[in-house]
Write a protein that holds these residues in place. Structure first.
Motif, PDB file in Angstrom:
ATOM      1  N   GLN A 143     -12.450 -35.321 -25.903  1.00 23.44           N
ATOM      2  CA  GLN A 143     -12.838 -36.719 -26.090  1.00 23.44           C
ATOM      3  C   GLN A 143     -12.851 -37.457 -24.758  1.00 23.44           C
ATOM      4  O   GLN A 143     -13.762 -38.238 -24.481  1.00 23.44           O
ATOM      5  CB  GLN A 143     -11.903 -37.405 -27.080  1.00 23.44           C
ATOM      6  CG  GLN A 143     -12.141 -36.985 -28.502  1.00 23.44           C
ATOM      7  CD  GLN A 143     -11.157 -37.606 -29.470  1.00 23.44           C
ATOM      8  OE1 GLN A 143     -10.107 -38.098 -29.086  1.00 23.44           O
ATOM      9  NE2 GLN A 143     -11.504 -37.572 -30.747  1.00 23.44           N
ATOM     10  N   ALA A 144     -11.849 -37.208 -23.927  1.00 24.14           N
ATOM     11  CA  ALA A 144     -11.785 -37.858 -22.616  1.00 24.14           C
ATOM     12  C   ALA A 144     -12.952 -37.419 -21.728  1.00 24.14           C
ATOM     13  O   ALA A 144     -13.569 -38.237 -21.041  1.00 24.14           O
ATOM     14  CB  ALA A 144     -10.447 -37.558 -21.940  1.00 24.14           C
ATOM     15  N   ILE A 156      -3.321 -35.015 -20.085  1.00 28.31           N
ATOM     16  CA  ILE A 156      -3.600 -34.960 -21.522  1.00 28.31           C
ATOM     17  C   ILE A 156      -3.214 -33.554 -21.951  1.00 28.31           C
ATOM     18  O   ILE A 156      -3.828 -32.590 -21.507  1.00 28.31           O
ATOM     19  CB  ILE A 156      -5.061 -35.289 -21.848  1.00 28.31           C
ATOM     20  CG1 ILE A 156      -5.385 -36.718 -21.407  1.00 28.31           C
ATOM     21  CG2 ILE A 156      -5.318 -35.103 -23.342  1.00 28.31           C
ATOM     22  CD1 ILE A 156      -6.791 -37.160 -21.686  1.00 28.31           C
ATOM     23  N   GLU A 180      -8.707 -31.302 -28.358  1.00 29.40           N
ATOM     24  CA  GLU A 180      -9.565 -32.377 -28.877  1.00 29.40           C
ATOM     25  C   GLU A 180      -9.411 -33.636 -28.037  1.00 29.40           C
ATOM     26  O   GLU A 180     -10.394 -34.297 -27.708  1.00 29.40           O
ATOM     27  CB  GLU A 180      -9.227 -32.669 -30.338  1.00 29.40           C
ATOM     28  CG  GLU A 180     -10.144 -33.709 -30.943  1.00 29.40           C
ATOM     29  CD  GLU A 180      -9.924 -33.913 -32.423  1.00 29.40           C
ATOM     30  OE1 GLU A 180     -10.487 -34.890 -32.956  1.00 29.40           O
ATOM     31  OE2 GLU A 180      -9.211 -33.121 -33.055  1.00 29.40           O
ATOM     32  N   GLN A 181      -8.200 -33.977 -27.649  1.00 31.91           N
ATOM     33  CA  GLN A 181      -7.975 -35.152 -26.801  1.00 31.91           C
ATOM     34  C   GLN A 181      -8.647 -34.975 -25.440  1.00 31.91           C
ATOM     35  O   GLN A 181      -9.254 -35.909 -24.920  1.00 31.91           O
ATOM     36  CB  GLN A 181      -6.485 -35.393 -26.618  1.00 31.91           C
ATOM     37  CG  GLN A 181      -5.797 -35.879 -27.864  1.00 31.91           C
ATOM     38  CD  GLN A 181      -4.295 -35.998 -27.677  1.00 31.91           C
ATOM     39  OE1 GLN A 181      -3.750 -35.642 -26.639  1.00 31.91           O
ATOM     40  NE2 GLN A 181      -3.621 -36.499 -28.691  1.00 31.91           N
ATOM     41  N   GLN A 182      -8.536 -33.778 -24.884  1.00 32.46           N
ATOM     42  CA  GLN A 182      -9.185 -33.522 -23.596  1.00 32.46           C
ATOM     43  C   GLN A 182     -10.701 -33.625 -23.727  1.00 32.46           C
ATOM     44  O   GLN A 182     -11.365 -34.220 -22.874  1.00 32.46           O
ATOM     45  CB  GLN A 182      -8.790 -32.156 -23.064  1.00 32.46           C
ATOM     46  CG  GLN A 182      -7.378 -32.079 -22.558  1.00 32.46           C
ATOM     47  CD  GLN A 182      -7.020 -30.698 -22.041  1.00 32.46           C
ATOM     48  OE1 GLN A 182      -7.614 -29.698 -22.424  1.00 32.46           O
ATOM     49  NE2 GLN A 182      -6.035 -30.648 -21.161  1.00 32.46           N
ATOM     50  N   ILE A 225      -7.297 -35.763 -16.451  1.00 34.82           N
ATOM     51  CA  ILE A 225      -7.417 -35.261 -17.823  1.00 34.82           C
ATOM     52  C   ILE A 225      -6.742 -33.900 -17.946  1.00 34.82           C
ATOM     53  O   ILE A 225      -5.993 -33.638 -18.890  1.00 34.82           O
ATOM     54  CB  ILE A 225      -8.901 -35.194 -18.261  1.00 34.82           C
ATOM     55  CG1 ILE A 225      -9.479 -36.593 -18.400  1.00 34.82           C
ATOM     56  CG2 ILE A 225      -9.064 -34.388 -19.561  1.00 34.82           C
ATOM     57  CD1 ILE A 225     -10.998 -36.643 -18.506  1.00 34.82           C
ATOM     58  N   ALA A 233      -5.304 -30.231 -31.527  1.00 35.92           N
ATOM     59  CA  ALA A 233      -5.221 -31.640 -31.140  1.00 35.92           C
ATOM     60  C   ALA A 233      -5.238 -31.826 -29.630  1.00 35.92           C
ATOM     61  O   ALA A 233      -5.857 -32.771 -29.137  1.00 35.92           O
ATOM     62  CB  ALA A 233      -3.975 -32.273 -31.740  1.00 35.92           C
ATOM     63  N   CYS A 234      -4.580 -30.942 -28.906  1.00 42.92           N
ATOM     64  CA  CYS A 234      -4.535 -31.083 -27.445  1.00 42.92           C
ATOM     65  C   CYS A 234      -5.923 -30.967 -26.840  1.00 42.92           C
ATOM     66  O   CYS A 234      -6.341 -31.808 -26.041  1.00 42.92           O
ATOM     67  CB  CYS A 234      -3.628 -30.024 -26.837  1.00 42.92           C
ATOM     68  SG  CYS A 234      -1.907 -30.194 -27.312  1.00 42.92           S
TER      69      CYS A 234
END
Length: 67
Positions: free
Chosen positions: A32-33, A66, A28-30, A62, A25-26
């Motif tokens: 996406q950003a 994030i 993935e968030q990066q 980022i 998840a970590c």
């Protein structure tokens, strides 16, 4: 380029193994950003594109904020 990326999930753009190996998840968030930022860099209208100073600041943000 926008039409090929827009509306796709992160798993269609990035190898899902990367997400598992790098922390799920970590990362993935990066990603996406970063992808969102990348899309702003390829705007058709050059006036709507960010400056390199802005891109650098965003990438640092980022990386730091994030998880």
């Amino acid at each position: 380029m926008h039409t090929r990326i827009h509306g796709r999930s992160i798993n269609e753009i990035v190898d899902p193994k990367t997400l598992i190996e790098e922390g799920g998840a970590c990362i993935e968030q990066q990603l996406q950003a970063v992808l969102h930022l990348g899309l702003t860099c390829i705007e058709e209208d050059p006036k709507r594109r960010p400056t390199m100073v802005y891109v650098t600041k965003e990438l640092r943000w980022i990386e730091r904020f994030i998880p």
